[in-house]
Motif scaffolding. Structure first.
Motif, PDB file in Angstrom:
ATOM      1  N   MET A   4       0.850  -1.205   0.000  1.00 21.67           N
ATOM      2  CA  MET A   4       0.000   0.000   0.000  1.00 21.67           C
ATOM      3  C   MET A   4       0.880   1.247   0.000  1.00 21.67           C
ATOM      4  O   MET A   4       2.097   1.162   0.193  1.00 21.67           O
ATOM      5  CB  MET A   4      -0.933  -0.035   1.210  1.00 21.67           C
ATOM      6  CG  MET A   4      -2.003  -1.089   1.043  1.00 21.67           C
ATOM      7  SD  MET A   4      -3.152  -1.043   2.386  1.00 21.67           S
ATOM      8  CE  MET A   4      -4.119  -2.493   2.062  1.00 21.67           C
ATOM      9  N   HIS A   5       0.254   2.405  -0.188  1.00 17.19           N
ATOM     10  CA  HIS A   5       1.046   3.619  -0.415  1.00 17.19           C
ATOM     11  C   HIS A   5       0.752   4.668   0.640  1.00 17.19           C
ATOM     12  O   HIS A   5      -0.375   5.133   0.753  1.00 17.19           O
ATOM     13  CB  HIS A   5       0.745   4.180  -1.799  1.00 17.19           C
ATOM     14  CG  HIS A   5       0.814   3.118  -2.856  1.00 17.19           C
ATOM     15  ND1 HIS A   5       1.987   2.732  -3.450  1.00 17.19           N
ATOM     16  CD2 HIS A   5      -0.147   2.320  -3.371  1.00 17.19           C
ATOM     17  CE1 HIS A   5       1.737   1.757  -4.298  1.00 17.19           C
ATOM     18  NE2 HIS A   5       0.448   1.485  -4.264  1.00 17.19           N
ATOM     19  N   ILE A  39      -7.076  15.958  -1.453  1.00 18.41           N
ATOM     20  CA  ILE A  39      -6.586  14.572  -1.605  1.00 18.41           C
ATOM     21  C   ILE A  39      -6.938  14.121  -3.025  1.00 18.41           C
ATOM     22  O   ILE A  39      -6.122  13.549  -3.718  1.00 18.41           O
ATOM     23  CB  ILE A  39      -7.204  13.657  -0.527  1.00 18.41           C
ATOM     24  CG1 ILE A  39      -6.661  14.110   0.827  1.00 18.41           C
ATOM     25  CG2 ILE A  39      -6.848  12.189  -0.756  1.00 18.41           C
ATOM     26  CD1 ILE A  39      -7.550  13.801   1.984  1.00 18.41           C
ATOM     27  N   PHE A  40      -8.173  14.402  -3.405  1.00 19.37           N
ATOM     28  CA  PHE A  40      -8.525  14.294  -4.825  1.00 19.37           C
ATOM     29  C   PHE A  40      -9.661  15.259  -5.136  1.00 19.37           C
ATOM     30  O   PHE A  40     -10.373  15.713  -4.222  1.00 19.37           O
ATOM     31  CB  PHE A  40      -8.864  12.852  -5.242  1.00 19.37           C
ATOM     32  CG  PHE A  40      -9.887  12.136  -4.421  1.00 19.37           C
ATOM     33  CD1 PHE A  40     -11.237  12.485  -4.488  1.00 19.37           C
ATOM     34  CD2 PHE A  40      -9.521  11.088  -3.586  1.00 19.37           C
ATOM     35  CE1 PHE A  40     -12.187  11.807  -3.752  1.00 19.37           C
ATOM     36  CE2 PHE A  40     -10.468  10.401  -2.827  1.00 19.37           C
ATOM     37  CZ  PHE A  40     -11.810  10.770  -2.910  1.00 19.37           C
ATOM     38  N   HIS A  41      -9.784  15.566  -6.420  1.00 15.97           N
ATOM     39  CA  HIS A  41     -10.837  16.468  -6.867  1.00 15.97           C
ATOM     40  C   HIS A  41     -11.957  15.666  -7.530  1.00 15.97           C
ATOM     41  O   HIS A  41     -11.694  14.593  -8.074  1.00 15.97           O
ATOM     42  CB  HIS A  41     -10.307  17.459  -7.915  1.00 15.97           C
ATOM     43  CG  HIS A  41      -9.340  18.447  -7.363  1.00 15.97           C
ATOM     44  ND1 HIS A  41      -8.006  18.156  -7.217  1.00 15.97           N
ATOM     45  CD2 HIS A  41      -9.520  19.726  -6.935  1.00 15.97           C
ATOM     46  CE1 HIS A  41      -7.398  19.214  -6.722  1.00 15.97           C
ATOM     47  NE2 HIS A  41      -8.288  20.179  -6.534  1.00 15.97           N
ATOM     48  N   PHE A  69      -3.048   4.325   0.870  1.00 14.91           N
ATOM     49  CA  PHE A  69      -3.890   4.034  -0.297  1.00 14.91           C
ATOM     50  C   PHE A  69      -3.790   2.563  -0.680  1.00 14.91           C
ATOM     51  O   PHE A  69      -2.705   1.994  -0.730  1.00 14.91           O
ATOM     52  CB  PHE A  69      -3.457   4.884  -1.494  1.00 14.91           C
ATOM     53  CG  PHE A  69      -4.002   6.285  -1.462  1.00 14.91           C
ATOM     54  CD1 PHE A  69      -3.363   7.268  -0.722  1.00 14.91           C
ATOM     55  CD2 PHE A  69      -5.153   6.611  -2.156  1.00 14.91           C
ATOM     56  CE1 PHE A  69      -3.861   8.560  -0.678  1.00 14.91           C
ATOM     57  CE2 PHE A  69      -5.658   7.899  -2.128  1.00 14.91           C
ATOM     58  CZ  PHE A  69      -5.012   8.882  -1.381  1.00 14.91           C
ATOM     59  N   GLU A  83      -5.209  20.760   1.955  1.00 14.82           N
ATOM     60  CA  GLU A  83      -4.756  20.204   0.665  1.00 14.82           C
ATOM     61  C   GLU A  83      -5.823  19.246   0.124  1.00 14.82           C
ATOM     62  O   GLU A  83      -6.443  18.500   0.899  1.00 14.82           O
ATOM     63  CB  GLU A  83      -3.428  19.448   0.858  1.00 14.82           C
ATOM     64  CG  GLU A  83      -2.777  19.054  -0.452  1.00 14.82           C
ATOM     65  CD  GLU A  83      -1.473  18.277  -0.253  1.00 14.82           C
ATOM     66  OE1 GLU A  83      -0.932  18.257   0.872  1.00 14.82           O
ATOM     67  OE2 GLU A  83      -1.010  17.681  -1.245  1.00 14.82           O
ATOM     68  N   ARG A  92       0.848   8.290   2.183  1.00 16.14           N
ATOM     69  CA  ARG A  92       0.876   9.656   1.639  1.00 16.14           C
ATOM     70  C   ARG A  92       0.559  10.630   2.761  1.00 16.14           C
ATOM     71  O   ARG A  92      -0.343  10.362   3.574  1.00 16.14           O
ATOM     72  CB  ARG A  92      -0.183   9.811   0.541  1.00 16.14           C
ATOM     73  CG  ARG A  92       0.169   9.118  -0.725  1.00 16.14           C
ATOM     74  CD  ARG A  92       0.875  10.074  -1.647  1.00 16.14           C
ATOM     75  NE  ARG A  92       1.817   9.399  -2.497  1.00 16.14           N
ATOM     76  CZ  ARG A  92       2.645  10.013  -3.323  1.00 16.14           C
ATOM     77  NH1 ARG A  92       2.657  11.314  -3.398  1.00 16.14           N
ATOM     78  NH2 ARG A  92       3.470   9.336  -4.066  1.00 16.14           N
ATOM     79  N   THR A  93       1.278  11.726   2.818  1.00 16.22           N
ATOM     80  CA  THR A  93       0.950  12.741   3.825  1.00 16.22           C
ATOM     81  C   THR A  93       0.392  13.971   3.122  1.00 16.22           C
ATOM     82  O   THR A  93       0.860  14.345   2.032  1.00 16.22           O
ATOM     83  CB  THR A  93       2.194  13.137   4.639  1.00 16.22           C
ATOM     84  OG1 THR A  93       3.243  13.426   3.727  1.00 16.22           O
ATOM     85  CG2 THR A  93       2.619  12.056   5.586  1.00 16.22           C
ATOM     86  N   PHE A  94      -0.621  14.581   3.732  1.00 18.53           N
ATOM     87  CA  PHE A  94      -1.268  15.767   3.160  1.00 18.53           C
ATOM     88  C   PHE A  94      -1.279  16.883   4.208  1.00 18.53           C
ATOM     89  O   PHE A  94      -1.449  16.618   5.406  1.00 18.53           O
ATOM     90  CB  PHE A  94      -2.716  15.437   2.748  1.00 18.53           C
ATOM     91  CG  PHE A  94      -2.798  14.475   1.585  1.00 18.53           C
ATOM     92  CD1 PHE A  94      -2.943  14.933   0.281  1.00 18.53           C
ATOM     93  CD2 PHE A  94      -2.713  13.102   1.791  1.00 18.53           C
ATOM     94  CE1 PHE A  94      -3.013  14.047  -0.781  1.00 18.53           C
ATOM     95  CE2 PHE A  94      -2.768  12.213   0.728  1.00 18.53           C
ATOM     96  CZ  PHE A  94      -2.929  12.687  -0.562  1.00 18.53           C
TER      97      PHE A  94
END
Lengths: 166, 356
Positions: free
Chosen positions: A49-50, A60-62, A121, A58, A52-54
């Motif tokens: 799995m991946h 994460i997706f649109h 993710f 921010e 990711r830090t936000f």
């Protein structure tokens, strides 16, 4: 008190540090998604799995982005919005974006970090690869996924019925 | 103005794809001395990865699965070397002994042609001088070829040693290394990058399996055809036809040359063979284009013929024979990347997978 201190010293010296994939696996294991799947298997899967830090605020997706998979919140809080309507506020241990594990479609909402947050993710191609590797566990996961999505559909139907009755 | 232009998804996709392709090209130039073992290991990785997954699904641990696959691979390599290589060496040395005959044959023809020309036009050509210069050129070409062959042999030995080692590490560590590298991609494009990566990987794996199957079928048919014709070194030429068939358009033509050279080098000219060789190649091409390409390859590669031809020339000029083999998969990867980026950056419209 003394015991606690001693145990913490010895614990610090000899305890194996918990690898990030084990932390991710323990979080996923508590979700309905992975119910009935052994923790060891989830740990193996979590290695791919991946993380990711936000930053706070921010995206994460649109809405309209190509979706690749689901994410679980390891720390922090996020919000799911469609235009200015807030659909959900999610925190540690919650997951979102699971539709992209099944469908190759664009995202239908925005996901925004409310605080600094860390996510793991789980992408659709990894689910496909896992299905080849351990089909019996993967089939359990897809049944769970179907249940989660069916619950969401029921909930959406109820909301729609309530709105119409008003 | 430039800022406005850069907001257009197509230009951004083009710019990003060009940057990545140039970076990949630079890497290939830098690693040129070891490019063959690295690429061969990649091919093996792509072919063996599903087998590894299968073994793991049966219940083998990751390490045991990799070791089992590699043991089988090395056994197959050694067995084929023991069985096929001596046969190929015999056929190559036979070819070497026949080459002087070919030169003599060419000399005789040239003399005949100059005599006829002199008779019809009334002009005399200095065929002796032309022949001498051609022969000296041929001699130096021959020496160069032998020297190059020695280097090639060294490189092959090195590659045979390196390939199993690189393949082992790729099967063991490639996914982790890949994940680390993909971790550098900014949050904004990370999901799209993974989708493009998986799409390219899947397509290349399918293409590789397809061409391996295609090459094997063509080698078998060509060898059988050459054997039926009674051509010497049928196995060598059959394998060569299968290998050269991987180069579109140019490959089948190139595969005609070696059997022709051998037929011409025989003391007596065999016209049946001279006519039969193109017939075998033609038959192979008909079978390939009617049955193998539509079922095995067509789904994986969808490039314009002109793009394919230009790509083969550019890759061939930069990386030789290996470049010619690489042209199609590299261009397929480039195309998928561009399409994926374009659909990702457009932010609306149909999804990526169904479009590529």
């Amino acid at each position: 008190m003394t015991t606690a201190n001693t145990s913490s010293i010895w614990g610090t010296l000899f305890r194996k540090p918990v690898a990030w994939h084990q932390q991710v696996a323990s979080k996923w294991a508590k979700t309905p998604f992975f119910s009935g799947i052994p923790l060891k298997e989830i740990e193996k899967l979590s290695k791919n799995m991946h993380l990711r830090t936000f930053q706070a605020d921010e995206y994460i997706f649109h809405n309209g982005d190509q979706g690749a998979g689901a994410a679980i919140i390891l720390s922090g809080e996020i919000e799911i919005r469609v235009k200015k309507t807030v659909l959900a506020q999610l925190s540690e241990g919650d997951f979102f974006g699971e539709v992209s594990l099944v469908l190759d479609e664009r995202r239908t909402a925005d996901a925004i970090a409310l605080t600094n947050c860390e996510l793991a993710f789980f992408l659709r191609p990894e689910l496909e690869e896992w299905t080849q590797r351990v089909p019996h566990h993967a089939s359990k996961l897809t049944t769970n996924l179907a249940r989660v999505l069916a619950h969401r559909l029921l909930h959406a139907n109820q909301l729609l019925a309530q709105r119409r009755s008003r | 103005m430039i800022g406005v232009l850069f907001e257009r998804p197509i230009l951004r996709a083009l710019l990003v794809s060009t940057g990545i392709i140039m970076f990949a090209f630079l890497l290939m130039v830098l690693f040129k001395p070891v490019i063959f073992p690295i690429l061969a290991s990649f091919v093996l990785y792509a072919l063996l990865q599903p087998l590894r997954n299968k073994l793991i699904s049966i219940g083998f641990s990751d390490v045991v699965a990799i070791l089992l696959i590699l043991t089988a691979l090395v056994t197959v390599l050694i067995t084929s070397m023991i069985l096929v290589i001596p046969m190929l060496i015999d056929q190559l040395s036979e070819l070497q002994t026949r080459l002087p005959n070919l030169w003599n044959q060419i000399l005789i023809w040239l003399k005949q042609v100059t005599l006829r020309l002199a008779e019809t036009t009334g002009q005399h050509f200095d065929s002796e001088a032309t022949l001498k210069s051609s022969l000296s050129n041929a001699q130096s070409w021959g020496t160069d070829t032998i020297l190059n062959s020695a280097t090639l042999l060294m490189q092959t030995a090195m590659a045979l040693f390196l390939i199993p080692i690189i393949t082992y590490f790729m099967l063991r560590d490639f996914q982790q290394l890949r994940n680390k590298l993909m971790g550098f991609i900014p949050n904004q494009g990370f999901e799209l990058a993974w989708l493009i990566y998986y799409k390219i990987g899947k397509q290349l794996q399918r293409y590789l399996r397809g061409v391996m199957l295609q090459s094997t079928i063509i080698s078998v048919i060509a060898t059988a055809g050459f054997l039926l014709l009674g051509l010497d070194m049928a196995l060598l030429f059959g394998l060569l036809t299968g290998l050269l068939n991987l180069i579109p358009y140019v490959g089948p033509l190139l595969s005609l040359i070696p059997p022709f050279v051998v037929t011409l080098s025989s003391p007596e000219l065999d016209t049946v063979l001279l006519l039969g060789i193109p017939c075998v190649i033609l038959l192979v091409q008909v079978i390939d284009n009617l049955f193998i390409v539509p079922t095995v390859i067509a789904q994986t590669v969808n490039l314009h013929p002109l793009v394919v031809l230009l790509g083969i020339v550019v890759f061939g000029a930069s990386f030789g024979f290996l470049g010619m083999l690489l042209a199609i998969p590299a261009m397929t990867a480039g195309k998928i990347m561009f399409q994926g980026l374009l659909y990702g950056l457009q932010g609306e419209g149909p999804n990526f997978q169904s479009q590529t």
